[in-house]
Motif scaffolding. Structure first.
Motif, PDB file in Angstrom:
ATOM      1  N   GLN A 120       0.823  -1.205   0.000  1.00 65.69           N
ATOM      2  CA  GLN A 120       0.000   0.000   0.000  1.00 65.69           C
ATOM      3  C   GLN A 120       0.864   1.266   0.000  1.00 65.69           C
ATOM      4  OE1 GLN A 120      -3.020  -0.370   3.126  1.00 65.69           O
ATOM      5  NE2 GLN A 120      -2.862  -2.598   2.900  1.00 65.69           N
ATOM      6  N   LYS A 121       1.974   1.216   0.697  1.00 60.36           N
ATOM      7  CA  LYS A 121       2.869   2.374   0.787  1.00 60.36           C
ATOM      8  C   LYS A 121       3.397   2.777  -0.590  1.00 60.36           C
ATOM      9  CE  LYS A 121       4.719   4.088   4.111  1.00 60.36           C
ATOM     10  NZ  LYS A 121       4.514   5.359   4.874  1.00 60.36           N
ATOM     11  N   ILE A 122       3.675   1.804  -1.450  1.00 57.95           N
ATOM     12  CA  ILE A 122       4.222   2.130  -2.776  1.00 57.95           C
ATOM     13  C   ILE A 122       3.130   2.361  -3.823  1.00 57.95           C
ATOM     14  CG2 ILE A 122       6.377   0.908  -2.292  1.00 57.95           C
ATOM     15  CD1 ILE A 122       5.358  -1.324  -4.194  1.00 57.95           C
ATOM     16  N   GLY A 123       1.853   2.283  -3.399  1.00 58.24           N
ATOM     17  CA  GLY A 123       0.757   2.552  -4.323  1.00 58.24           C
ATOM     18  C   GLY A 123       0.271   1.342  -5.082  1.00 58.24           C
ATOM     19  N   GLY A 124       0.751   0.134  -4.703  1.00 61.79           N
ATOM     20  CA  GLY A 124       0.357  -1.081  -5.389  1.00 61.79           C
ATOM     21  C   GLY A 124      -0.937  -1.664  -4.865  1.00 61.79           C
ATOM     22  N   PRO A 125      -1.424  -2.736  -5.478  1.00 62.31           N
ATOM     23  CA  PRO A 125      -0.790  -3.431  -6.601  1.00 62.31           C
ATOM     24  C   PRO A 125      -0.975  -2.709  -7.922  1.00 62.31           C
ATOM     25  CG  PRO A 125      -2.844  -4.508  -6.040  1.00 62.31           C
ATOM     26  CD  PRO A 125      -2.646  -3.434  -5.018  1.00 62.31           C
ATOM     27  N   GLU A 354      14.232   5.442 -10.063  1.00 63.17           N
ATOM     28  CA  GLU A 354      15.258   6.141  -9.292  1.00 63.17           C
ATOM     29  C   GLU A 354      15.080   7.654  -9.251  1.00 63.17           C
ATOM     30  OE1 GLU A 354      19.117   4.980 -10.709  1.00 63.17           O
ATOM     31  OE2 GLU A 354      18.518   2.882 -10.907  1.00 63.17           O
ATOM     32  N   ASP A 355      14.576   8.249 -10.347  1.00 62.36           N
ATOM     33  CA  ASP A 355      14.644   9.702 -10.481  1.00 62.36           C
ATOM     34  C   ASP A 355      13.307  10.408 -10.684  1.00 62.36           C
ATOM     35  OD1 ASP A 355      17.511   9.636 -10.423  1.00 62.36           O
ATOM     36  OD2 ASP A 355      17.477   8.947 -12.492  1.00 62.36           O
ATOM     37  N   GLN A 356      12.287   9.688 -11.100  1.00 65.17           N
ATOM     38  CA  GLN A 356      11.054  10.358 -11.502  1.00 65.17           C
ATOM     39  C   GLN A 356      10.371  11.059 -10.330  1.00 65.17           C
ATOM     40  OE1 GLN A 356       8.414   8.767 -14.776  1.00 65.17           O
ATOM     41  NE2 GLN A 356       7.288   8.122 -12.958  1.00 65.17           N
ATOM     42  N   CYS A 357      10.057  10.348  -9.268  1.00 67.37           N
ATOM     43  CA  CYS A 357       9.405  11.001  -8.123  1.00 67.37           C
ATOM     44  C   CYS A 357       9.499  10.156  -6.858  1.00 67.37           C
ATOM     45  CB  CYS A 357       7.948  11.320  -8.437  1.00 67.37           C
ATOM     46  SG  CYS A 357       6.945   9.866  -8.882  1.00 67.37           S
ATOM     47  N   PRO A 358      10.687   9.665  -6.487  1.00 72.29           N
ATOM     48  CA  PRO A 358      10.779   8.883  -5.248  1.00 72.29           C
ATOM     49  C   PRO A 358      10.451   9.744  -4.022  1.00 72.29           C
ATOM     50  CG  PRO A 358      12.971   9.455  -6.027  1.00 72.29           C
ATOM     51  CD  PRO A 358      12.009   9.872  -7.106  1.00 72.29           C
ATOM     52  N   LEU A 369      10.722   3.987  -3.044  1.00 79.21           N
ATOM     53  CA  LEU A 369      10.057   3.630  -4.292  1.00 79.21           C
ATOM     54  C   LEU A 369       8.679   4.283  -4.423  1.00 79.21           C
ATOM     55  CD1 LEU A 369       9.953   1.785  -6.853  1.00 79.21           C
ATOM     56  CD2 LEU A 369       8.902   0.045  -5.373  1.00 79.21           C
ATOM     57  N   ARG A 370       8.481   4.993  -5.544  1.00 80.60           N
ATOM     58  CA  ARG A 370       7.178   5.504  -5.948  1.00 80.60           C
ATOM     59  C   ARG A 370       7.222   5.686  -7.460  1.00 80.60           C
ATOM     60  NH1 ARG A 370       4.924  11.060  -3.510  1.00 80.60           N
ATOM     61  NH2 ARG A 370       6.874  11.788  -4.437  1.00 80.60           N
ATOM     62  N   ILE A 371       6.401   4.960  -8.195  1.00 74.89           N
ATOM     63  CA  ILE A 371       6.443   5.042  -9.654  1.00 74.89           C
ATOM     64  C   ILE A 371       5.244   5.783 -10.231  1.00 74.89           C
ATOM     65  CG2 ILE A 371       7.871   2.995  -9.902  1.00 74.89           C
ATOM     66  CD1 ILE A 371       5.317   1.482 -10.760  1.00 74.89           C
ATOM     67  N   ILE A 372       4.219   6.016  -9.418  1.00 74.45           N
ATOM     68  CA  ILE A 372       3.075   6.812  -9.871  1.00 74.45           C
ATOM     69  C   ILE A 372       3.118   8.125  -9.087  1.00 74.45           C
ATOM     70  CG2 ILE A 372       0.575   6.954 -10.045  1.00 74.45           C
ATOM     71  CD1 ILE A 372       0.486   3.953 -10.323  1.00 74.45           C
TER      72      ILE A 372
END
Length: 374
Positions: A120-125, A354-358, A369-372
């Motif tokens: 949940q912390k990383i916005g998954g699944p 790594e760079d988009q919006c961690p 980690l955060r990809i969205i």
């Protein structure tokens, strides 16, 4: 005599504990596709005018909706807000907006999901085309008949026993597979980080959790040759190896993303293969987005991810709560598989992770980690 750099080494720290009963609420997910915009030009804009505008902004058209008249464009090197402002100022543009992402409003029906704070912390699944990406778990093998991994596991090669059945006698590899790719919404157990990953099980560590650099290097090159887009390496040693680095570079050249645990030394001491340039080095973060006390750290770390009290699949069709940088690594691999399912290259996936919006980690050079992006 086998050189010292090929001698046996132990996998990274595993801390076993009983499943937590602390229930967390599903994370709110409101976001948009990175590096994309929806653009609607005015009817007076010619095809050539539109093409020129996109070219001037280093953007390309991914999709067109002829009926509604909009285009989905992709770009790089600029944020969504920066690119929106550019297009908004153009007299030929009727409207421009982010390509927002919708999520199912119901949480997954996997019964342990409320305990999966890390997911949940990383916005998954993260969901997409099911089993569309090969994710190699190079580890102790994977329990292919675990109910929560049903239909998810491809038997690769067992480099320990030199046969084609990479079964797990330790539990570690099965745990990594569950974090990354356990079945979602199947009404049992846990939810994986993504449904897009199919696990390619490769055994390079014995039932005690140890293996040689030579076997690991062979496992990496094998995974690359089998078309794995993501390679999970929740293992590490303290000595560099030419063979291991050569295997890493080979897999990268074949388009794979390699993700490895940074180590559990609570210091800046490098761990291999995580330290190599063509590997995403993963540290451990806790529920408050702080570095885990046992995690390695330093400027060579690329990203952090949850790694404390992570419930996942285990031997005997059971579930176990584990802590360690190994768990963090599996989350990143799952996220990488999701990004690969969108057609991103290994370079683009590394940027997104790594760079988009961690999320910033206090006192550290890496983010969580955060990809969205929000």
């Amino acid at each position: 005599m086998i050189p010292k750099r090929f001698m046996m080494f132990a996998i990274l720290l595993l801390i076993f504990s009983l499943p937590t009963l602390a229930f967390a609420q599903p994370a709110k997910q409101t976001s948009f596709a990175p590096d994309q915009l929806i653009v609607k030009f005015k009817e007076s804009a010619s095809i050539q005018t539109k093409a020129n505008i996109h070219q001037q902004n280093d953007a390309k058209v991914l999709k067109r909706n002829e009926k509604l008249g909009f285009e989905v464009i992709q770009f790089k090197g600029k944020s969504v807000s920066e690119m929106m402002n550019k297009y908004k100022k153009l007299p030929q543009v009727e409207y421009v907006e982010p390509n927002y992402i919708a999520h199912a409003l119901a949480a997954p029906n996997d019964p342990y999901y409320p305990q999966q704070w890390g997911l949940q912390k990383i916005g998954g699944p993260f969901t997409g085309t099911e089993n569309s990406v090969k994710l190699a778990v190079i580890d102790t093998g994977v329990l292919a008949d675990h109910p929560d991994l049903s239909g998810k596991v491809i038997q690769g090669w067992d480099f320990v026993d030199d046969d084609s059945v990479s079964q797990d006698g330790n539990g570690h590899g099965t745990a990594m597979a569950g974090i990354a790719a356990a079945n979602i919404n199947n009404g049992i157990g846990v939810a994986g980080t993504t449904n897009t990953a199919q696990i390619l099980a490769i055994r390079v560590l014995n039932d005690s959790g140890s293996g040689t650099f030579a076997d690991i290097a062979s496992g990496i090159s094998y995974a690359a040759d089998q078309g794995a887009k993501v390679i999970n390496l929740s293992l590490g040693g303290s000595t560099s190896s030419i063979a291991l680095e050569t295997a890493v570079n080979y897999a990268w050249s074949k388009g794979a993303v390699l993700v490895a645990a940074a180590g559990s030394s609570a210091s800046t001491t490098p761990s291999y293969p995580a330290y190599y340039t063509n590997v995403i080095a993963v540290a451990c973060t806790d529920q408050n987005d702080n570095k885990c006390s046992f995690s390695s750290y330093g400027n060579w770390i690329d990203v952090g991810a949850p790694g404390v009290n992570i419930i996942t699949t285990y031997l005997g069709g059971a579930y176990q709560t584990l802590s360690g940088v190994s768990m963090s690594t599996a989350f990143v691999s799952g996220a990488a598989a999701y990004l690969a399912s969108q057609g991103k290259t290994n370079t683009q996936i590394r940027y997104a992770i790594e760079d988009q919006c961690p999320v910033p980690v206090p006192g550290q050079s890496f983010g969580r980690l955060r990809i969205i992006c929000p």
